[in-house]
Write a protein that holds these residues in place. Structure first.
Motif, PDB file in Angstrom:
ATOM      1  N   TYR A 147       0.959  -1.039  -0.032  1.00 29.95           N
ATOM      2  CA  TYR A 147      -0.416   0.059  -0.105  1.00 29.95           C
ATOM      3  C   TYR A 147       0.783   1.207  -0.025  1.00 29.95           C
ATOM      4  O   TYR A 147       1.833   1.208   0.793  1.00 29.95           O
ATOM      5  CB  TYR A 147      -0.618  -0.034   1.063  1.00 29.95           C
ATOM      6  CG  TYR A 147      -2.211  -1.291   0.665  1.00 29.95           C
ATOM      7  CD1 TYR A 147      -2.737  -0.312   0.647  1.00 29.95           C
ATOM      8  CD2 TYR A 147      -2.193  -1.816   1.067  1.00 29.95           C
ATOM      9  CE1 TYR A 147      -3.917  -1.274  -0.031  1.00 29.95           C
ATOM     10  CE2 TYR A 147      -3.016  -2.875   1.939  1.00 29.95           C
ATOM     11  CZ  TYR A 147      -4.376  -2.005   1.040  1.00 29.95           C
ATOM     12  OH  TYR A 147      -5.338  -3.594   0.898  1.00 29.95           O
ATOM     13  N   LEU A 197      -3.135   5.445   2.417  1.00 30.68           N
ATOM     14  CA  LEU A 197      -2.686   4.158   1.835  1.00 30.68           C
ATOM     15  C   LEU A 197      -3.804   3.802   0.659  1.00 30.68           C
ATOM     16  O   LEU A 197      -4.889   3.865   0.883  1.00 30.68           O
ATOM     17  CB  LEU A 197      -2.149   3.279   2.524  1.00 30.68           C
ATOM     18  CG  LEU A 197      -1.221   3.267   3.234  1.00 30.68           C
ATOM     19  CD1 LEU A 197      -1.410   2.332   5.106  1.00 30.68           C
ATOM     20  CD2 LEU A 197       0.124   3.622   3.056  1.00 30.68           C
ATOM     21  N   CYS A 232      -2.581  -1.939   8.534  1.00 30.82           N
ATOM     22  CA  CYS A 232      -1.740  -1.434   8.053  1.00 30.82           C
ATOM     23  C   CYS A 232      -2.019   0.452   7.641  1.00 30.82           C
ATOM     24  O   CYS A 232      -1.199   0.780   8.272  1.00 30.82           O
ATOM     25  CB  CYS A 232      -2.511  -0.951   6.144  1.00 30.82           C
ATOM     26  SG  CYS A 232      -2.089  -2.687   5.468  1.00 30.82           S
ATOM     27  N   ALA A 260       1.354   2.605   9.258  1.00 31.28           N
ATOM     28  CA  ALA A 260       1.824   3.906   8.725  1.00 31.28           C
ATOM     29  C   ALA A 260       1.724   5.003   9.555  1.00 31.28           C
ATOM     30  O   ALA A 260       2.330   5.791   9.647  1.00 31.28           O
ATOM     31  CB  ALA A 260       0.515   3.738   7.570  1.00 31.28           C
ATOM     32  N   GLU A 301      -1.915 -11.018  10.558  1.00 29.43           N
ATOM     33  CA  GLU A 301      -1.496  -9.929   9.987  1.00 29.43           C
ATOM     34  C   GLU A 301      -0.051  -9.946  10.248  1.00 29.43           C
ATOM     35  O   GLU A 301      -0.151  -9.468  11.975  1.00 29.43           O
ATOM     36  CB  GLU A 301      -2.044  -9.273   9.819  1.00 29.43           C
ATOM     37  CG  GLU A 301      -2.107  -7.874   8.419  1.00 29.43           C
ATOM     38  CD  GLU A 301      -3.030  -7.226   8.169  1.00 29.43           C
ATOM     39  OE1 GLU A 301      -3.092  -6.134   7.814  1.00 29.43           O
ATOM     40  OE2 GLU A 301      -3.987  -6.979   8.930  1.00 29.43           O
ATOM     41  N   VAL A 320       2.720  -5.688   8.879  1.00 25.96           N
ATOM     42  CA  VAL A 320       2.627  -4.905   8.237  1.00 25.96           C
ATOM     43  C   VAL A 320       3.626  -4.380   8.694  1.00 25.96           C
ATOM     44  O   VAL A 320       4.150  -3.859  10.226  1.00 25.96           O
ATOM     45  CB  VAL A 320       1.674  -3.713   8.315  1.00 25.96           C
ATOM     46  CG1 VAL A 320       1.307  -2.893   7.432  1.00 25.96           C
ATOM     47  CG2 VAL A 320       0.070  -4.809   8.017  1.00 25.96           C
ATOM     48  N   VAL A 367       3.599   0.676   3.030  1.00 29.88           N
ATOM     49  CA  VAL A 367       3.565  -0.380   3.653  1.00 29.88           C
ATOM     50  C   VAL A 367       4.000  -1.812   2.616  1.00 29.88           C
ATOM     51  O   VAL A 367       2.859  -1.492   1.431  1.00 29.88           O
ATOM     52  CB  VAL A 367       2.239  -0.010   5.055  1.00 29.88           C
ATOM     53  CG1 VAL A 367       3.051   0.737   5.498  1.00 29.88           C
ATOM     54  CG2 VAL A 367       0.744  -0.197   4.015  1.00 29.88           C
ATOM     55  N   ASP A 424       2.537  -5.169   3.373  1.00 28.76           N
ATOM     56  CA  ASP A 424       1.058  -6.328   4.332  1.00 28.76           C
ATOM     57  C   ASP A 424       1.339  -6.975   3.651  1.00 28.76           C
ATOM     58  O   ASP A 424       1.378  -7.591   2.448  1.00 28.76           O
ATOM     59  CB  ASP A 424      -0.530  -5.032   3.462  1.00 28.76           C
ATOM     60  CG  ASP A 424      -1.265  -5.854   4.383  1.00 28.76           C
ATOM     61  OD1 ASP A 424      -1.304  -6.729   5.476  1.00 28.76           O
ATOM     62  OD2 ASP A 424      -2.600  -5.864   3.807  1.00 28.76           O
ATOM     63  N   ASP A 443      -0.419 -10.962   5.258  1.00 33.61           N
ATOM     64  CA  ASP A 443      -1.581 -11.889   5.592  1.00 33.61           C
ATOM     65  C   ASP A 443      -1.804 -13.574   6.270  1.00 33.61           C
ATOM     66  O   ASP A 443      -1.254 -14.205   4.240  1.00 33.61           O
ATOM     67  CB  ASP A 443      -2.978 -11.867   4.591  1.00 33.61           C
ATOM     68  CG  ASP A 443      -3.758 -10.276   4.605  1.00 33.61           C
ATOM     69  OD1 ASP A 443      -2.437  -8.819   5.665  1.00 33.61           O
ATOM     70  OD2 ASP A 443      -4.673  -9.418   3.951  1.00 33.61           O
TER      71      ASP A 443
END
Length: 161
Positions: free
Chosen positions: A48, A56, A77, A81, A108, A110, A122, A124, A126
């Motif tokens: 992102y 983002l 996320c 950030a 998750e 990030v 970022v 990310d 998952d």
């Protein structure tokens, strides 16, 4: 059932070799595809980008279609950030403002992508497995992000691109 972390030192050498362009778009696409293939038990890996203040925007990724945009005030996320620090969540369903793009995601990780002290975006990741990401995974992925930043010409202001 804990999985064995990949050999992040080997992955770092492989990513360095893979990122043979300084083009940010090529390298984001290559990095997330590489991570998706080499790090087990992921169902989504992608970037992102901060293209506007406090927001983002979806960049290159591997996985199901994703949520877009993500304000800094929401989700894992957004927290990464906002705080400019990695966020590792063992169970995303316990996060009140979690943004559920894929119901199969349970944990998750990030990692902020910083350029000369400024947030660029970022990375990310998952996973469908609860508590998928260990301290070793976090350190390894942070190392891969550092290689990405070192090997990539990240533009100053994506909004002008």
């Amino acid at each position: 059932m804990a999985s064995t972390a990949p050999d992040y030192a080997l992955l770092a050498r492989q990513l360095e070799a893979l990122l043979d362009s300084d083009d940010w778009l090529v390298n984001t696409a290559q990095a997330c595809a590489f991570i998706m293939q080499q790090v087990p038990e992921l169902n989504w890996a992608g970037f992102y980008l901060q293209r506007q203040p406090e927001l983002l925007t979806l960049g290159p990724f591997q996985g199901k279609p994703a949520c877009n945009p993500i304000p800094f005030s929401k989700g894992v996320c957004g927290a990464a950030a906002r705080g400019r620090q990695a966020q590792r969540v063992d169970d995303v369903h316990t996060v009140a403002d979690h943004i559920a793009c894929d119901a199969a995601s349970n944990s998750e990780l990030v990692v902020p992508v910083m350029r000369e002290g400024t947030l660029w975006g970022v990375l990310d990741l998952d996973s469908p497995r609860h508590a998928r990401f260990s301290d070793e995974d976090q350190a390894g992925i942070e190392g891969l992000v550092a290689i990405f930043v070192e090997r990539t010409n990240l533009p100053d202001h994506l909004t002008s691109q």
